[in-house]
Write a protein that holds these residues in place. Structure first.
Motif, PDB file in Angstrom:
ATOM      1  N   GLY A 408     -58.984   5.458  19.133  1.00  0.00           N
ATOM      2  CA  GLY A 408     -59.076   5.702  20.556  1.00  0.00           C
ATOM      3  C   GLY A 408     -59.133   7.132  21.016  1.00  0.00           C
ATOM      4  O   GLY A 408     -59.335   7.381  22.183  1.00  0.00           O
ATOM      5  N   TYR A 409     -58.959   8.120  20.126  1.00  0.00           N
ATOM      6  CA  TYR A 409     -58.932   9.498  20.607  1.00  0.00           C
ATOM      7  C   TYR A 409     -59.453  10.434  19.526  1.00  0.00           C
ATOM      8  O   TYR A 409     -58.919  10.481  18.431  1.00  0.00           O
ATOM      9  CB  TYR A 409     -57.511   9.904  20.972  1.00  0.00           C
ATOM     10  N   HIS A 604     -57.396  -0.489  21.160  1.00  0.00           N
ATOM     11  CA  HIS A 604     -57.001   0.869  21.499  1.00  0.00           C
ATOM     12  C   HIS A 604     -58.004   1.378  22.535  1.00  0.00           C
ATOM     13  O   HIS A 604     -59.174   1.571  22.224  1.00  0.00           O
ATOM     14  CB  HIS A 604     -56.998   1.758  20.266  1.00  0.00           C
ATOM     15  N   TYR A 634     -44.785   8.424  24.645  1.00  0.00           N
ATOM     16  CA  TYR A 634     -45.361   7.088  24.830  1.00  0.00           C
ATOM     17  C   TYR A 634     -44.239   6.054  24.997  1.00  0.00           C
ATOM     18  O   TYR A 634     -43.150   6.196  24.420  1.00  0.00           O
ATOM     19  CB  TYR A 634     -46.226   6.703  23.631  1.00  0.00           C
ATOM     20  N   HIS A 757     -47.694  10.100  19.986  1.00  0.00           N
ATOM     21  CA  HIS A 757     -49.144   9.922  19.838  1.00  0.00           C
ATOM     22  C   HIS A 757     -49.429   8.428  19.803  1.00  0.00           C
ATOM     23  O   HIS A 757     -48.616   7.648  19.296  1.00  0.00           O
ATOM     24  CB  HIS A 757     -49.645  10.592  18.555  1.00  0.00           C
ATOM     25  N   HIS A 758     -50.585   8.043  20.326  1.00  0.00           N
ATOM     26  CA  HIS A 758     -50.891   6.611  20.368  1.00  0.00           C
ATOM     27  C   HIS A 758     -51.021   6.016  18.964  1.00  0.00           C
ATOM     28  O   HIS A 758     -50.773   4.833  18.768  1.00  0.00           O
ATOM     29  CB  HIS A 758     -52.177   6.367  21.171  1.00  0.00           C
ATOM     30  N   ASN A 759     -51.408   6.827  17.968  1.00  0.00           N
ATOM     31  CA  ASN A 759     -51.441   6.314  16.596  1.00  0.00           C
ATOM     32  C   ASN A 759     -50.058   5.854  16.144  1.00  0.00           C
ATOM     33  O   ASN A 759     -49.922   4.885  15.397  1.00  0.00           O
ATOM     34  CB  ASN A 759     -51.950   7.389  15.637  1.00  0.00           C
ATOM     35  N   TYR A 762     -49.009   2.272  17.231  1.00  0.00           N
ATOM     36  CA  TYR A 762     -49.530   1.221  16.360  1.00  0.00           C
ATOM     37  C   TYR A 762     -48.805   1.213  15.020  1.00  0.00           C
ATOM     38  O   TYR A 762     -48.521   0.169  14.454  1.00  0.00           O
ATOM     39  CB  TYR A 762     -51.029   1.443  16.171  1.00  0.00           C
ATOM     40  N   VAL A 772     -52.960  -0.761  23.394  1.00  0.00           N
ATOM     41  CA  VAL A 772     -52.451   0.609  23.494  1.00  0.00           C
ATOM     42  C   VAL A 772     -53.436   1.411  24.331  1.00  0.00           C
ATOM     43  O   VAL A 772     -54.642   1.391  24.074  1.00  0.00           O
ATOM     44  CB  VAL A 772     -52.273   1.260  22.107  1.00  0.00           C
ATOM     45  N   CYS A 774     -54.749   4.866  25.016  1.00  0.00           N
ATOM     46  CA  CYS A 774     -54.749   6.057  24.150  1.00  0.00           C
ATOM     47  C   CYS A 774     -55.082   7.316  24.945  1.00  0.00           C
ATOM     48  O   CYS A 774     -56.082   7.371  25.642  1.00  0.00           O
ATOM     49  CB  CYS A 774     -55.758   5.891  23.028  1.00  0.00           C
ATOM     50  N   ASP A 775     -54.242   8.319  24.783  1.00  0.00           N
ATOM     51  CA  ASP A 775     -54.484   9.608  25.438  1.00  0.00           C
ATOM     52  C   ASP A 775     -54.164  10.759  24.502  1.00  0.00           C
ATOM     53  O   ASP A 775     -53.829  11.851  24.944  1.00  0.00           O
ATOM     54  CB  ASP A 775     -53.657   9.719  26.710  1.00  0.00           C
TER      55      ASP A 775
END
Length: 820
Positions: A408-409, A604, A634, A757-759, A762, A772, A774-775
């Motif tokens: 996603g990023y 994502h 997050y 972090h969005h990772n 997950y 999620v 994601c940014d």
């Protein structure tokens, strides 16, 4: 301010470099130059670095013409500086060596900068056009001076003085503009107000502004060999290596920038051509270690031509003119394969002349199309799209999600195509063993070290930036293996006395690769075969090190690995170009629930898209739980009006009793129906403190019933209090506007570190979340400050946790609200 600093660095570099060269050429008739050659070379190298930095950093906010001019002159002065250093150190001491080394670059940059100047005048970028035309004229006069001694150096110096005057005028104009607050603007010194976004819109290469400089570098390398064929230079020798290797280094940088521009095909092409430039420079160094010209491994060049053909076909779908241009490199590889002495024979040099001419035409086309918005030269874009529109089997991928990142990023497109291609090249290169008595006589080191090593490191770095941890680890490990093996085996460092140490190192690599093979069981079949067949390569390296290699084993292992890599190369190209899995990579051999099983269940979604926020809102309204970004770290959220989702969030998080979940709202209007249940001072304090990363713990009361949590309210807060907050994050508040009040907890199992972090969302919660948002990395790595407002009516507040907002910023809010 930064944009002005970059501009000033650009101007100062042009002014300083031009002044140095003007002084050099004015003093050339003297017995001793005013500036020693070594000193001048070092200064030019420093200025070329500054120019490249200014061009790349300024390019997101200025025209492609500025970027092209900066990078082109930077490459020119980089090679020029190295030549001055070589002359100062006595390397180019023979008569005519300096001119033979310099002429190919003068031919290239005279024509290239003339093209930049013409387009600059058409775009009304007068200052940039004058700088380009002056340097072009200076190069032309210097070429004439090298060709005939009757031409003096004063004309060259005069042209560089013109650049100094133009730069001084522009600097004066910018200073006056700054001091007068833009009331006084000299003609031609105004800056464009229009900004170009950093993420260039090029999935097809139409907006890849870095491509122009790469095409000029193709002219430069072709000029080195083409000038020899046409008799412009007398020989091929070490003095021309700086131009080839400078072009290779700059083209590697442009390859990375092209991935940043989301142009996978052209980035792969520039990676391929950089390999040829490094190989050409390697061949011209042959006199250092042997008297005879080096020979070429034919299998490698055949594989290289096949890769160029495939890449040309896919690029033709985007731009037929670019695809036709790549066919010149197909012919080049075939010509090299047919000539035992490669770059030193007439066939490849004739193709070099054709590449020079075609690169000049492509430079004009690309520069014109990216610099002028009002008119475009036709390149056949859209022809393949119209042709495939009637096909039911193949449909081109289009839209903003063409290079959507894995999680996603990412600011880069996928570089796996280049990584697989480099594996093909490296494997076919080592099919030529070479002479043990003269290991450097065969051109193998650049194929193995540059293709299998440096470019694969580049692919691994980009894969890591896209969130592909396993793939990046494999690419980087294999790159290190190819580099070490290539330098030791084919660099004359590989011998009987070192065989034991070599074998130990190879075994260590095999252990690491065994772990990667195990991990690919959970990825897909293609990657499992890719890593497993590289294990066969490692075994052949080991057997060779201990002198126990069976006849034909190494050839078989490299062919198997090369064919598997070629399939992965085709699969990556097909899947990035066409919709659907035309050449599938396969499913995971071992399916796991949790982290791996959530790949298809947990989308994502990029936070920058309104459609993504709407989709997250729909998931929350339907009873899902999601990970979202905030103004701090997050968090995991659920809609208050969905009691089942609140309970699900509590269970998936394994929420501890001493860390209860909290409630977030987007504005106090959402609590307006229950305003009478809050004390006036508490309401005023909430109004003054929010939106911010401050959570207020307020007394629990009947106002909780207005949130619609019903029985699930027991999972939120404590029996006495509940934490509530309005986040200072536009994405989060917009989401709460759409959904209503939400229940919030940190997006990590209790007891673990905060998720930044969005990772990590997950990784830590697996498929326990439904989506999620994601940014990328969190703006802050510290959680919110939690303030105890249960006794605020007595004039006191406490702190359960001091986070990003210190006590010194919270206490004055209450003091201001208390009656004096």
């Amino acid at each position: 301010t930064l944009h002005k600093l970059f501009l000033l660095s650009h101007l100062s570099s042009h002014f300083t470099g031009s002044l140095l060269l003007a002084v050099h050429f004015y003093s050339l008739p003297r017995a001793a130059p005013l500036i020693p050659s070594t000193t001048l070379g070092v200064l030019l190298l420093m200025l070329s670095s500054l120019l490249a930095y200014a061009g790349i950093c300024r390019s997101p906010r200025n025209s492609s013409l500025f970027l092209t001019l900066c990078l082109t002159i930077s490459a020119f002065w980089c090679g020029y500086g190295v030549l001055f250093i070589l002359e100062g150190q006595g390397v180019l001491s023979a008569t005519g060596d300096f001119c033979n080394a310099l002429v190919p670059a003068l031919v290239t940059f005279t024509l290239a900068l003339l093209l930049v100047a013409v387009v600059g005048f058409l775009c009304r970028e007068v200052i940039l056009a004058l700088i380009a035309s002056a340097i072009s004229l200076a190069s032309a006069h210097e070429f004439a001076m090298c060709s005939s001694s009757t031409f003096g150096s004063s004309a060259v110096a005069c042209n560089y003085m013109v650049i100094c005057l133009v730069g001084g005028y522009f600097a004066l104009g910018r200073i006056l503009c700054f001091l007068s607050k833009e009331r006084i603007v000299l003609p031609g010194t105004g800056l464009a107000k229009k900004k170009i976004p950093e993420q260039l819109q090029s999935t097809s290469g139409s907006m890849n502004r870095f491509a122009v400089t790469a095409l000029i570098l193709n002219m430069l390398s072709a000029s080195v060999f083409g000038c020899r064929l046409l008799g412009v230079t007398g020989k091929l020798f070490t003095g021309q290596v700086p131009w080839l290797w400078a072009a290779g280094v700059y083209q590697l940088g442009i390859c990375i920038l092209s991935y940043r521009a989301m142009d996978v095909l052209m980035a792969t092409f520039f990676g391929f051509t950089s390999i040829l430039k490094f190989a050409g420079g390697y061949c011209l160094l042959y006199l250092i270690w042997q008297p005879e010209e080096p020979s070429f491994p034919t299998p490698f060049l055949v594989a290289f031509s096949v890769l160029f053909v495939v890449l040309a076909l896919f690029l033709t779908l985007k731009s037929p003119v670019d695809g036709l241009y790549l066919l010149f490199y197909v012919a080049y590889c075939i010509a090299l394969a047919c000539c035992p002495k490669g770059f030193f024979e007439g066939g490849p040099q004739g193709v070099d002349v054709a590449i020079f001419v075609s690169s000049a035409l492509m430079t004009l086309v690309h520069l014109y199309n990216v610099a002028l918005a009002s008119a475009k030269m036709p390149v056949g874009r859209g022809a393949a799209k119209a042709l495939l529109a009637r096909s039911r089997l193949l449909k081109l991928r289009e839209g903003a999600d063409l290079h959507a990142p894995y999680l996603g990023y990412s600011k880069y497109a996928d570089a796996e195509v280049l990584g697989y291609a480099c594996s093909v090249l490296a494997s076919f290169a080592i099919t030529r063993t070479g002479d043990p008595q003269a290991p450097l006589a065969t051109v193998v080191i650049p194929w193995v070290v540059v293709a299998g090593g440096i470019l694969k490191l580049l692919g691994g770095s980009v894969a890591f930036a896209r969130g592909k941890t396993l793939e990046s680890s494999a690419f980087i490990l294999y790159a290190v293996m190819w580099i070490i093996w290539g330098l030791t085996r084919y660099g004359g460092l590989y011998g009987t006395t070192r065989s034991f140490h070599t074998a130990v190192g190879i075994i260590a690599f095999m252990l690491f690769n065994g772990f990667i093979v195990f991990c690919t069981l959970f990825l897909n079949i293609a990657w499992f075969l890719y890593s497993l067949t590289f294990l066969l390569i490692s075994v052949s390296f080991l057997l060779d090190a201990i002198h126990a290699l069976p006849a034909g084993y190494d050839i078989a292992a490299t062919l198997i690995f090369g064919l598997v890599s070629f399939y992965c190369f085709l699969s990556a190209l097909f899947n990035s170009t066409f919709e659907g899995s035309c050449l599938p990579m396969g499913r995971p051999i071992v399916q796991l629930s949790g982290g791996g099983g959530g790949t298809t269940k947990c989308p994502h979604l990029p936070a920058r898209k309104a459609s993504s926020v709407k989709r997250i809102a729909d998931i929350l309204k339907s009873g899902g739980t999601c990970g979202i970004p905030t103004d701090t770290v997050y968090v995991l959220v659920a809609a208050c009006h969905r009691p089942d989702a609140v309970e699900k969030a509590h269970q998936s998080k394994r929420q501890a009793q001493d860390r209860p979940m909290s409630v977030w709202i987007s504005s106090l209007k959402q609590l307006e129906p229950a305003k009478h249940l809050f004390t006036p001072l508490l309401w005023d304090f909430m109004e003054a403190a929010w939106p911010s990363p401050i959570s207020l713990v307020v007394p629990r009361g009947d106002w909780v019933d207005f949130l619609g949590m019903r029985d699930s309210a027991k999972y939120v807060g404590t029996p006495q209090s509940i934490a509530i907050r309005i986040p200072d994050c536009s994405v989060t508040t917009h989401l709460i506007d759409m959904v209503g009040p939400i229940v919030v907890t940190s997006a990590n199992p209790t007891g673990e570190a905060d998720t930044t972090h969005h990772n990590q969302v997950y990784a830590k919660l697996g498929d326990k979340v439904d989506a999620v948002l994601c940014d990328g990395p969190s703006p802050e790595n510290i959680a919110s400050t939690v303030v105890d407002c249960t006794k605020i009516d007595s004039g006191n507040i406490g702190f359960f946790r001091v986070g990003i907002i210190p006590k010194a910023q919270v206490n004055p809010i209450l003091i201001f609200l208390l009656p004096s």
